[in-house]
Design a protein around this motif. Structure first.
Motif, mmCIF file in Angstrom:
data_model
loop_
_atom_site.group_PDB
_atom_site.id
_atom_site.type_symbol
_atom_site.label_atom_id
_atom_site.label_comp_id
_atom_site.label_asym_id
_atom_site.label_seq_id
_atom_site.Cartn_x
_atom_site.Cartn_y
_atom_site.Cartn_z
ATOM 1 N N ASN A 50 10.220 7.765 -7.190
ATOM 2 C CA ASN A 50 9.509 9.025 -7.467
ATOM 3 C C ASN A 50 8.259 8.810 -8.334
ATOM 4 O O ASN A 50 7.241 9.455 -8.128
ATOM 5 N N LEU A 51 8.307 7.849 -9.273
ATOM 6 C CA LEU A 51 7.137 7.605 -10.130
ATOM 7 C C LEU A 51 5.996 6.951 -9.351
ATOM 8 O O LEU A 51 4.821 7.191 -9.632
ATOM 9 N N LEU A 52 6.343 6.135 -8.357
ATOM 10 C CA LEU A 52 5.303 5.540 -7.506
ATOM 11 C C LEU A 52 4.610 6.647 -6.699
ATOM 12 O O LEU A 52 3.387 6.680 -6.580
ATOM 13 N N LEU A 53 5.415 7.554 -6.154
ATOM 14 C CA LEU A 53 4.863 8.623 -5.315
ATOM 15 C C LEU A 53 3.998 9.585 -6.119
ATOM 16 O O LEU A 53 3.054 10.184 -5.598
ATOM 17 N N LYS A 54 4.329 9.727 -7.395
ATOM 18 C CA LYS A 54 3.539 10.607 -8.267
ATOM 19 C C LYS A 54 2.088 10.115 -8.324
ATOM 20 O O LYS A 54 1.158 10.904 -8.449
ATOM 21 N N LYS A 55 1.905 8.799 -8.192
ATOM 22 C CA LYS A 55 0.558 8.217 -8.223
ATOM 23 C C LYS A 55 -0.311 8.723 -7.073
ATOM 24 O O LYS A 55 -1.532 8.688 -7.161
ATOM 25 N N LYS A 74 4.412 -1.506 2.922
ATOM 26 C CA LYS A 74 3.881 -0.142 2.908
ATOM 27 C C LYS A 74 4.921 0.856 2.442
ATOM 28 O O LYS A 74 6.110 0.743 2.805
ATOM 29 N N ILE A 75 4.453 1.834 1.683
ATOM 30 C CA ILE A 75 5.273 3.005 1.368
ATOM 31 C C ILE A 75 4.446 4.198 1.799
ATOM 32 O O ILE A 75 3.370 4.448 1.234
ATOM 33 N N GLU A 76 4.874 4.878 2.852
ATOM 34 C CA GLU A 76 4.079 5.973 3.415
ATOM 35 C C GLU A 76 4.817 7.298 3.356
ATOM 36 O O GLU A 76 6.022 7.342 3.610
ATOM 37 N N VAL A 77 4.062 8.338 3.062
ATOM 38 C CA VAL A 77 4.636 9.682 3.073
ATOM 39 C C VAL A 77 4.157 10.386 4.334
ATOM 40 O O VAL A 77 2.951 10.413 4.615
ATOM 41 N N PHE A 78 5.100 10.912 5.096
ATOM 42 C CA PHE A 78 4.760 11.626 6.334
ATOM 43 C C PHE A 78 5.047 13.106 6.209
ATOM 44 O O PHE A 78 5.932 13.490 5.469
ATOM 45 N N SER A 95 0.828 -1.205 0.000
ATOM 46 C CA SER A 95 0.000 0.000 0.000
ATOM 47 C C SER A 95 0.856 1.246 0.000
ATOM 48 O O SER A 95 1.892 1.329 0.666
ATOM 49 N N LEU A 96 0.373 2.179 -0.775
ATOM 50 C CA LEU A 96 1.035 3.456 -0.974
ATOM 51 C C LEU A 96 0.137 4.489 -0.309
ATOM 52 O O LEU A 96 -1.035 4.610 -0.668
ATOM 53 N N VAL A 97 0.651 5.192 0.709
ATOM 54 C CA VAL A 97 -0.209 6.080 1.493
ATOM 55 C C VAL A 97 0.405 7.457 1.667
ATOM 56 O O VAL A 97 1.581 7.580 2.039
ATOM 57 N N ASN A 98 -0.381 8.485 1.404
ATOM 58 C CA ASN A 98 0.037 9.836 1.754
ATOM 59 C C ASN A 98 -0.678 10.198 3.052
ATOM 60 O O ASN A 98 -1.870 10.474 3.055
ATOM 61 N N THR A 99 0.046 10.139 4.173
ATOM 62 C CA THR A 99 -0.603 10.343 5.473
ATOM 63 C C THR A 99 -1.069 11.787 5.655
ATOM 64 O O THR A 99 -1.870 12.074 6.536
ATOM 65 N N ARG A 100 -0.573 12.691 4.831
ATOM 66 C CA ARG A 100 -0.964 14.104 4.989
ATOM 67 C C ARG A 100 -2.369 14.376 4.476
ATOM 68 O O ARG A 100 -3.097 15.167 5.041
ATOM 69 N N ASP A 101 -2.737 13.719 3.357
ATOM 70 C CA ASP A 101 -4.083 13.975 2.833
ATOM 71 C C ASP A 101 -4.942 12.706 2.776
ATOM 72 O O ASP A 101 -6.069 12.727 2.287
ATOM 73 N N LYS A 126 -4.675 10.158 0.947
ATOM 74 C CA LYS A 126 -4.723 9.485 -0.354
ATOM 75 C C LYS A 126 -3.954 8.164 -0.267
ATOM 76 O O LYS A 126 -2.850 8.132 0.269
ATOM 77 N N SER A 127 -4.547 7.086 -0.811
ATOM 78 C CA SER A 127 -3.828 5.817 -0.770
ATOM 79 C C SER A 127 -4.259 4.905 -1.907
ATOM 80 O O SER A 127 -5.318 5.107 -2.513
#
Ligand SMILES: Nc1nc2c(c(=O)[nH]1)N[C@H]1C(S)=C(S)[C@@H](COP(=O)(O)O)O[C@H]1N2
Ligand SMILES: [Mo]
Length: 336
Positions: free
Chosen positions: A250-255, A332-336, A201-207, A209-210
């Motif tokens: 970086n391309l994964l995070l762009k998603k 998991k790949i999470e952005v904090f 799972s790819l998660v942006n914890t700030r907004d 979005k996952s």
């Protein structure tokens, strides 16, 4: 009269106590001083004079481009200068890192400057990659002292493309670790074998979005080939030398909406596995580095799809000196 004073003293006392306490812990930055605290063995306050006594490092002709807010913003050269100072890595080494072995890739470092601006660096970029030899706490620019109103000096990252992580008036260096519990050593002791993964799972914890990604989703992205990743670690020793193929992080995070423009450099990414082994990556090294697509979520090793021990996806950093940020069986790949 006496009662009035008594009351005053009583009212002020808690504040005084708090200030003294904070000073004791080395947390209150004083002008011309840098406070180093968090997960370090020796929290301390370093003055400019002490900084100048440490081994100095010189960087010639550092070109700083202006950070872009939008794709269409023109490229603008802010300045080209030579800097002298002390490597952030050397300052951290002097303070002593608290976390060791499999715990250390989960560490990140926050550098705080005037106006409380933060830039985050991953442990790996400072200690495993050559970026660490380019992060300078500079006190001299073109042979002249760098003036400062707050804190001390200026943080320069010579391998960055744009100046988003340039921090003026450095006040604090804070070492932190992500809140992921490490179970990998317990697993080894109990001979627990974690099941192979088939999605992450790819998660942006700030907004919030996952999304869930499978091998097919990662394979669809333009791929990067790493011809020689040397896998050597503190714990398992030399694992060998391998080639890898995968998608740049970086391309994964762009998603999940993180793009090359308008980056917040106080953010960072955590790649983790179910056994709690994890690694941090700064947005600076992912999106703003001259080293390019250096961080890869790999699905092939030596030309073949990964086996169950590695999971379907494994992180590899081409340039790192150790395999410390190779997280196997990524969950998991999470952005904090
Ligand atoms: N999920 C997971 N990935 C991991 C680890 C771990 O314990 N769990 N250990 C790391 C470390 S410290 C090293 S040295 C290598 C070890 O690789 P090996 O298990 O193939 O020997 O994997 C890295 N990736
Ligand atoms: Mo390791």
């Amino acid at each position: 009269m006496l009662r009035f004073f008594k009351r005053r003293i009583l009212a002020v006392f808690p504040f005084l106590a708090i200030i003294l306490c904070l000073l004791g812990m080395g947390r209150v930055p004083i002008n011309g001083m840098i406070s180093i605290h968090g997960a370090v063995k020796n929290p301390s306050i370093i003055s400019l004079n002490e900084l100048k006594k440490m081994p100095s490092f010189h960087m010639n002709d550092v070109a700083l481009l202006k950070e872009k807010k939008h794709h269409d913003d023109p490229e603008e050269l802010l300045c080209k200068a030579s800097y002298r100072g002390v490597l952030l890595r050397d300052i951290l080494e002097r303070a002593g890192m608290e976390y060791r072995r499999k715990w250390e890739p989960g560490v990140y470092v926050r550098v705080r400057g005037s106006e409380n601006r933060d830039a985050v660096f991953s442990f790996g970029e400072i200690f495993y990659s050559s970026i660490g030899r380019s992060i300078l706490l500079a006190y001299e620019k073109d042979g002249k002292p760098i003036p400062f109103a707050e804190g001390c000096g200026e943080l320069i990252v010579a391998t960055d493309i744009r100046d988003g992580r340039r921090i003026c008036g450095i006040k604090e260096i804070i070492v932190e670790r992500v809140g992921v519990k490490l179970e990998a050593y317990k697993d080894a002791k109990k001979k627990t074998v974690r099941p192979p993964t088939s999605s992450l799972s790819l998660v942006n914890t700030r907004d919030g979005k996952s999304m869930e990604l499978k091998l097919e989703d990662i394979k669809e992205l333009p791929s990067v080939y790493i011809n020689a990743a040397v896998m050597v670690g503190d714990c398992e020793g030399f694992g060998g030398m391998f080639s890898f193929e995968g998608a740049p992080l970086n391309l994964l995070l762009k998603k999940i909406g993180i793009d090359w423009w308008g980056l917040a450099y106080d953010q960072y990414v955590v790649v983790s596995s179910a056994d709690g082994f994890c690694a941090t990556f700064s947005l600076g090294e992912i999106f703003n580095s001259r080293l390019g697509d250096n961080i890869v979520i790999a699905y092939k090793k030596n030309g073949e799809f990964l086996g169950p021990h590695d999971g379907f996806a494994l992180s590899v950093v081409r340039e790192d000196s150790t395999g410390g940020r190779s997280v196997k069986r990524i969950e998991k790949i999470e952005v904090f």
